[in-house]
Design a protein around this motif. Sequence first.
Motif, short mmCIF file in Angstrom:
data_model
loop_
_atom_site.label_atom_id
_atom_site.label_comp_id
_atom_site.label_asym_id
_atom_site.label_seq_id
_atom_site.Cartn_x
_atom_site.Cartn_y
_atom_site.Cartn_z
N VAL A 147 -13.06 -20.74 3.84
CA VAL A 147 -12.71 -21.87 4.63
C VAL A 147 -13.35 -22.22 5.83
O VAL A 147 -13.56 -21.24 6.53
CB VAL A 147 -11.13 -21.61 4.73
N LEU A 176 -5.49 -22.43 -0.12
CA LEU A 176 -6.45 -23.38 -0.28
C LEU A 176 -7.76 -22.92 -1.01
O LEU A 176 -8.32 -23.84 -1.69
CB LEU A 176 -7.14 -23.79 1.27
N ALA A 203 -7.94 -29.13 4.91
CA ALA A 203 -7.52 -29.07 3.53
C ALA A 203 -8.24 -30.15 2.69
O ALA A 203 -8.73 -29.91 1.53
CB ALA A 203 -6.15 -28.70 3.28
N LEU A 212 0.77 -26.63 0.73
CA LEU A 212 0.09 -26.81 1.94
C LEU A 212 0.20 -28.34 2.78
O LEU A 212 -0.38 -28.30 3.65
CB LEU A 212 -1.49 -26.77 1.47
N ILE A 239 -2.66 -30.30 -2.90
CA ILE A 239 -2.39 -29.73 -1.79
C ILE A 239 -0.77 -29.54 -1.96
O ILE A 239 -0.16 -28.60 -1.30
CB ILE A 239 -2.79 -30.50 -0.42
N GLN A 267 -2.28 -19.31 4.06
CA GLN A 267 -2.60 -20.74 3.67
C GLN A 267 -4.12 -20.65 3.48
O GLN A 267 -4.38 -21.68 2.38
CB GLN A 267 -2.34 -21.51 5.04
N ARG A 268 -4.79 -20.16 4.11
CA ARG A 268 -6.38 -19.93 3.56
C ARG A 268 -6.57 -19.57 2.09
O ARG A 268 -7.47 -19.95 1.43
CB ARG A 268 -7.18 -19.13 4.49
#
Length: 222
Positions: free
Chosen positions: A94, A146, A100, A127, A122, A142-143
Amino acid sequence: MHRYRLEMDELACMRGDRLLFAGLSARVVAGGCLRLTGPNGCGKSTLMRVVAGLARPFMGRVAFCHDGQPDNDGHNGDEDRRDHVAYLGHRDGVKAALTAHEHLRLHAALHGVRWIDSASIIDRMGLTPAADLPGRLLSSGQRRRLALARLLVAPAPLWVLDEPVVGLDQDGTVVLEAMLAEHRARGGLAVLSTHTPIDTGETLDVALADYAPENPIAGAGA
């Protein structure tokens, strides 16, 4: 529909001058999943890179077959295999400055995908509240979400996922389990390693420690 199969024959892998494991053979057919387990340092990540075509085994053969034909000769087909692989390692990849949406659109462009519904992807990954934040402001979970979202942007028949559950909460794990089930239902294959319980359905489990050599130093006793 293509029929895919992953073959591993008598694999041995090394790190430096240390033999990590030897004599590993396995088959994964369309819709199948192979799950690697074992303690830290037993060679799981090394094997994942070999399967993905990013490294060579010390001995043995890996072949990714489609419609009954292996990648090139089954020994030197790493480049062809990489065209069919989605690989997720320990690092999420990321970028600190990209949102995102920008991450997913960049991934699509790199893989020749002309259009994606990044908002839907997403949203599926949970996210949406963080969709417009730069990567540096995302939490580790969250990373990870993603990074996993990239699997939905540029579909590949073979998913190679090294500890994909790390950083995920229970909801994120449920999302990943659903993604794996859908991928396999479409005839895709998955190879993953994990220390964390995850429902992968019917799975071939391989404990890599079972293939640890008696003498781990290459050439010792020769």
